[in-house]
Motif scaffolding. Structure first.
Motif, PDB file in Angstrom:
ATOM      1  N   ASP A   1       0.857  -1.046  -0.192  1.00 41.56           N
ATOM      2  CA  ASP A   1      -0.028  -0.070   0.021  1.00 41.56           C
ATOM      3  C   ASP A   1       0.807   1.107  -0.105  1.00 41.56           C
ATOM      4  N   GLU A   2       1.827   1.198   0.792  1.00 38.08           N
ATOM      5  CA  GLU A   2       2.559   2.475   1.146  1.00 38.08           C
ATOM      6  C   GLU A   2       3.741   2.526   0.309  1.00 38.08           C
ATOM      7  N   GLN A   3       4.342   1.595  -0.110  1.00 39.16           N
ATOM      8  CA  GLN A   3       5.710   1.600  -0.694  1.00 39.16           C
ATOM      9  C   GLN A   3       5.783   1.435  -2.176  1.00 39.16           C
ATOM     10  N   VAL A   4       5.133   0.268  -2.602  1.00 41.02           N
ATOM     11  CA  VAL A   4       4.997  -0.284  -3.913  1.00 41.02           C
ATOM     12  C   VAL A   4       4.121   0.804  -4.543  1.00 41.02           C
ATOM     13  N   ARG A   5       4.525   1.338  -5.759  1.00 46.28           N
ATOM     14  CA  ARG A   5       3.553   1.929  -6.558  1.00 46.28           C
ATOM     15  C   ARG A   5       3.875   1.428  -7.971  1.00 46.28           C
TER      16      ARG A   5
ATOM     17  N   HIS B   1      -0.849  -2.507  -4.617  1.00 47.02           N
ATOM     18  CA  HIS B   1      -1.813  -3.145  -3.930  1.00 47.02           C
ATOM     19  C   HIS B   1      -3.147  -2.843  -4.699  1.00 47.02           C
ATOM     20  N   ARG B   2      -3.358  -1.656  -5.338  1.00 48.96           N
ATOM     21  CA  ARG B   2      -4.304  -1.323  -6.151  1.00 48.96           C
ATOM     22  C   ARG B   2      -4.411  -2.248  -7.592  1.00 48.96           C
ATOM     23  N   MET B   3      -3.296  -2.406  -7.887  1.00 50.67           N
ATOM     24  CA  MET B   3      -3.125  -3.337  -9.038  1.00 50.67           C
ATOM     25  C   MET B   3      -3.473  -4.757  -8.928  1.00 50.67           C
ATOM     26  N   LEU B   4      -3.139  -5.208  -7.583  1.00 48.17           N
ATOM     27  CA  LEU B   4      -3.536  -6.691  -7.212  1.00 48.17           C
ATOM     28  C   LEU B   4      -4.969  -6.579  -7.299  1.00 48.17           C
ATOM     29  N   THR B   5      -5.984  -5.829  -6.890  1.00 47.92           N
ATOM     30  CA  THR B   5      -7.308  -5.755  -6.659  1.00 47.92           C
ATOM     31  C   THR B   5      -7.780  -5.128  -7.973  1.00 47.92           C
ATOM     32  N   LEU B   6      -7.285  -5.206  -9.219  1.00 46.50           N
ATOM     33  CA  LEU B   6      -7.933  -4.958 -10.440  1.00 46.50           C
ATOM     34  C   LEU B   6      -8.121  -6.094 -11.038  1.00 46.50           C
ATOM     35  N   GLN B   7      -9.452  -6.107 -11.430  1.00 45.34           N
ATOM     36  CA  GLN B   7      -9.909  -7.435 -11.967  1.00 45.34           C
ATOM     37  C   GLN B   7      -9.288  -7.781 -13.300  1.00 45.34           C
ATOM     38  N   THR B   8      -9.244  -6.740 -14.182  1.00 42.53           N
ATOM     39  CA  THR B   8      -8.553  -6.891 -15.290  1.00 42.53           C
ATOM     40  C   THR B   8      -7.226  -7.263 -15.468  1.00 42.53           C
ATOM     41  N   PHE B   9      -6.537  -6.825 -14.438  1.00 47.59           N
ATOM     42  CA  PHE B   9      -5.108  -7.350 -14.351  1.00 47.59           C
ATOM     43  C   PHE B   9      -5.037  -9.104 -13.904  1.00 47.59           C
ATOM     44  N   ARG B  10      -5.832  -9.224 -13.165  1.00 49.56           N
ATOM     45  CA  ARG B  10      -6.045 -10.521 -12.691  1.00 49.56           C
ATOM     46  C   ARG B  10      -6.648 -11.537 -13.855  1.00 49.56           C
ATOM     47  N   ASP B  11      -7.483 -10.838 -14.737  1.00 48.68           N
ATOM     48  CA  ASP B  11      -7.834 -11.689 -15.925  1.00 48.68           C
ATOM     49  C   ASP B  11      -6.984 -11.821 -16.964  1.00 48.68           C
TER      50      ASP B  11
ATOM     51  N   SER C   1       7.479 -18.272  -2.150  1.00 47.78           N
ATOM     52  CA  SER C   1       7.928 -18.078  -0.800  1.00 47.78           C
ATOM     53  C   SER C   1       7.899 -16.791  -0.289  1.00 47.78           C
ATOM     54  N   GLU C   2       7.515 -15.729  -1.268  1.00 49.44           N
ATOM     55  CA  GLU C   2       7.458 -14.223  -0.568  1.00 49.44           C
ATOM     56  C   GLU C   2       6.278 -13.863  -0.490  1.00 49.44           C
ATOM     57  N   SER C   3       5.964 -12.845   0.461  1.00 54.10           N
ATOM     58  CA  SER C   3       4.645 -12.126   0.898  1.00 54.10           C
ATOM     59  C   SER C   3       4.856 -10.546   0.661  1.00 54.10           C
ATOM     60  N   LEU C   4       3.723 -10.077   0.349  1.00 52.34           N
ATOM     61  CA  LEU C   4       3.794  -8.725   0.477  1.00 52.34           C
ATOM     62  C   LEU C   4       2.858  -8.465   1.773  1.00 52.34           C
ATOM     63  N   GLN C   5       3.227  -7.071   2.276  1.00 47.16           N
ATOM     64  CA  GLN C   5       2.558  -6.682   3.505  1.00 47.16           C
ATOM     65  C   GLN C   5       1.348  -5.832   2.946  1.00 47.16           C
ATOM     66  N   ILE C   6       0.090  -5.946   3.327  1.00 43.69           N
ATOM     67  CA  ILE C   6      -1.198  -5.115   3.052  1.00 43.69           C
ATOM     68  C   ILE C   6      -1.368  -4.428   4.119  1.00 43.69           C
ATOM     69  N   ARG C   7      -1.500  -3.050   4.151  1.00 41.38           N
ATOM     70  CA  ARG C   7      -1.725  -2.346   5.368  1.00 41.38           C
ATOM     71  C   ARG C   7      -3.186  -2.424   5.597  1.00 41.38           C
ATOM     72  N   ARG C   8      -4.062  -2.164   4.669  1.00 43.78           N
ATOM     73  CA  ARG C   8      -5.615  -2.062   4.980  1.00 43.78           C
ATOM     74  C   ARG C   8      -6.061  -2.691   3.547  1.00 43.78           C
ATOM     75  N   VAL C   9      -6.946  -3.722   3.822  1.00 41.36           N
ATOM     76  CA  VAL C   9      -7.816  -4.369   2.761  1.00 41.36           C
ATOM     77  C   VAL C   9      -9.175  -4.582   3.433  1.00 41.36           C
TER      78      VAL C   9
ATOM     79  N   VAL D   1     -17.679 -16.958  -2.408  1.00 41.25           N
ATOM     80  CA  VAL D   1     -16.983 -15.920  -3.095  1.00 41.25           C
ATOM     81  C   VAL D   1     -16.015 -15.212  -2.253  1.00 41.25           C
ATOM     82  N   MET D   2     -14.818 -15.108  -2.481  1.00 39.66           N
ATOM     83  CA  MET D   2     -13.927 -14.254  -1.844  1.00 39.66           C
ATOM     84  C   MET D   2     -13.463 -13.024  -2.568  1.00 39.66           C
ATOM     85  N   GLY D   3     -13.636 -11.734  -2.097  1.00 39.52           N
ATOM     86  CA  GLY D   3     -13.480 -10.507  -2.921  1.00 39.52           C
ATOM     87  C   GLY D   3     -12.359  -9.675  -2.055  1.00 39.52           C
ATOM     88  N   ALA D   4     -11.522  -8.965  -2.481  1.00 41.86           N
ATOM     89  CA  ALA D   4     -10.820  -7.759  -1.917  1.00 41.86           C
ATOM     90  C   ALA D   4     -10.860  -6.448  -2.635  1.00 41.86           C
ATOM     91  N   PHE D   5     -10.814  -5.546  -1.594  1.00 43.98           N
ATOM     92  CA  PHE D   5     -11.111  -4.214  -2.270  1.00 43.98           C
ATOM     93  C   PHE D   5     -10.294  -3.259  -1.307  1.00 43.98           C
TER      94      PHE D   5
END
Ligand code: ZN
Length: 389
Positions: free
Chosen positions: A137-141, A176-186, A196-204, A256-260
């Motif tokens: 959220d805060e560092q990756v853009r 994080h916005r890109m990760l929650t963009l359906q078009t990107f996922r599709d 083996s890696e993970s990203l910290q999500i501050r708020r979802v 269904v599990m969704g993220a925003f």
């Protein structure tokens, strides 16, 4: 550009000028051909024409590692639509995508990550060498660049001061916005974090749905007919998650599990789901016992994003709480946590709702959770009320 518009070159102009004009003409043609590839995605001819002009004529600084919000302003498009078009352009080779990481200590930007796959749990700043967890959220853009095969940008287009000014004016678009963009996922299902890696999500905001009484529905209607109804419900839910700026993380059975990234979007999506499903029940002329009725739960908070089964997934207490809270919901209600109720973004939406609350000890969670059951006013929930305790 009038010379180019006429599509012909006057014979009288000097040889050098003629070559320069020819080069520009070819550039325009290449860009036009590339942008035409967006038509099958449903990008309107007006947007495509404007995009061609921007990519061909605008200052190169606006086309190199550019802020998507700047492009959205030029094209007068909402952010979600703009990001969708940029991702389609990425697929068609018009743009390249950059995952940039800003160091929380020295604020310098690491431009090395080219793919989601290049991001790691811990990031080492190439300038000050500090090590920090990678916060999506805060560092990756994310930024985009025009593919250099379409237009060779001048060396001075790499202008950090210009980009910093644009970022201050428009705000950055987080990874994080890109990760929650359906078009990107599709379009890029294989773009994932290393296993083996993970990203910290501050708020979802995590939203879970489930259908009530689907077991009985299958036994009454038979598998094929029941699944046809379930499929229609999935299509509706997927569309509403996307329309409300969210992403479908996965389905689990009928759930269904969704993220925003924005909690208000999750709540709006949940309200729309109830309303649209009520309309679908009417349109299908289903007898009341076969009505598709949703249970929805939402929580908001931090979590981590990882890759599981080759796709991005979310884990953590926020995800568990959302799932547990959803399970306590009865049909037609939206079960939400204190964290969401207290989020300023949802205040306006909640004003139009009635609700009840209960202090519950949920399976797998240590402390009791205050669960609020929201009944959007337009939903007929007379038969489905939760008994207050
Ligand atoms: Zn640093």
């Amino acid at each position: 550009m009038t010379l180019l518009d006429r599509g012909a070159l006057p014979e009288s102009i000097h040889m050098g000028e003629q070559q320069a004009v020819l080069k520009l003409y070819r550039q325009r043609r290449h860009i036009t051909e590339a942008v035409a590839a967006l038509e099958p995605y449903g990008v309107s001819s007006l947007v495509r024409e404007r995009l061609v002009t921007i990519l061909d004529e605008h200052d190169g600084r606006e086309l190199y590692r550019f802020n998507p919000r700047l492009m959205a302003t030029h094209l007068q498009l909402p952010e979600r639509e703009m990001l969708g078009i940029l991702v389609m352009g990425l697929k068609e080779g018009i743009f390249t995508l950059n995952w940039e990481i800003q160091c929380p200590i020295c604020q310098s930007i690491d431009f090395r990550p080219k793919h989601l796959h290049d991001l790691q749990t811990l990031h080492t700043c190439p300038v000050c060498h500090s090590i920090h967890t990678t916060d999506a959220d805060e560092q990756v853009r994310i930024t985009f660049s025009l593919d250099e095969r379409l237009r060779k940008l001048e060396p001075n287009t790499d202008d950090p001061d210009f980009r910093a000014r644009m970022d201050r004016r428009y705000g950055v678009v987080s990874g994080h916005r890109m990760l929650t963009l359906q078009t990107f996922r599709d379009l890029f299902p294989r773009e994932t974090l290393p296993p083996s890696e993970s990203l910290q999500i501050r708020r979802v905001a995590i939203l879970f749905t489930d259908l009530t009484g689907s077991t009985a529905l299958y036994s009454r209607r038979g598998d094929a007919r029941a699944f046809d109804l379930v499929r229609q419900h999935f299509n509706l839910l997927f569309q509403l998650v996307d329309e409300n700026n969210g992403v479908v993380v996965k389905t689990i059975g009928d759930a269904v599990m969704g993220a925003f990234t924005n909690p208000a979007d999750a709540l709006q999506a949940a309200i729309a789901m109830h309303r649209k499903l009520a309309i679908l029940n009417q349109d299908l002329a289903l007898p009341p016992e076969d009505h598709l009725i949703l249970k929805v739960g939402i929580d908001v908070g931090p979590c981590i994003c990882v890759t599981l089964n080759d796709r991005p997934d979310y884990f953590g207490i926020t995800v568990n709480t959302a799932a547990r809270v959803q399970a306590t919901s009865t049909g037609n209600a939206i079960a939400i946590t204190d964290a969401l109720v207290n989020d300023r973004s949802v205040a306006d939406t909640l004003r139009d709702c009635t609700w009840q609350r209960r202090d519950l000890l949920l399976k797998g969670l240590d402390a009791p959770v205050m669960v609020h059951y929201i009944f959007p006013n337009a939903i007929d929930n007379s038969a489905q009320r939760v008994e207050p305790t």
